[in-house]
Design an enzyme around this catalytic site. Structure first.
Site: not given
Length: 157
Positions: A46-48, A51
């Site tokens: 999710g963070c990738t 970003a």
């Protein structure tokens, strides 16, 4: 969690992904609007995606006069690897001690698989050119989020 209309807590933190700079001070970005997004951990799915989406729209945010800054408790070294691996073009700041996460109210108790632990709640704050919080997304669903934030930046103008 801080809310709309409140003054965004200022900070100076080490930064990765910003050429030529070793620290980033929030108030130094004024009078530009700032998209400050908190995320749990570098290089997780999710963070990738989040970003990469903000990077994909970086030129659109810049054209609207806004700066996008990601923040997590990962180290600058981890941020640098994350930026290099995914060709990220947005600054990521390192809040290793969690003081900024606490000031914004994103350091919270989380429950997963029956376990309780502390972690960063994925949240985004749109800070206007005067340093006031103009918009808060207290819980973020990653898909389509960057586009939604960009629309809010355009609404500020």
């Amino acid at each position: 969690m801080i809310g709309t209309g409140e003054t965004a807590p200022d900070f100076t933190l080490p930064v990765a992904g910003a050429a030529g700079s070793t620290t980033l001070t929030l108030s130094s970005l004024r009078p530009r609007p700032v998209v400050l997004y908190f995320y749990p951990k570098d290089d997780t799915p999710g963070c990738t995606l989040e970003a990469i989406d903000f990077t994909r729209l970086a030129d659109d945010f810049a054209a609207a006069g806004a700066v996008v800054v990601g923040i997590s408790r990962d180290t600058v070294a981890k941020h640098e690897k994350f930026c290099a691996k995914h060709d990220l073009r947005i600054p990521l700041v390192s809040d290793e001690d969690g003081a900024v996460c606490a000031a914004y109210g994103t350091w919270v108790e989380k429950k997963m698989y029956g376990r309780t632990s502390m972690g960063i709640q994925r949240a985004t704050f749109l800070i206007d050119g005067t340093g006031k919080v103009a918009w808060v997304w207290p819980t973020v669903s990653v898909k389509g989020h960057a586009e939604e934030v960009l629309a809010a930046v355009h609404a500020l103008n």
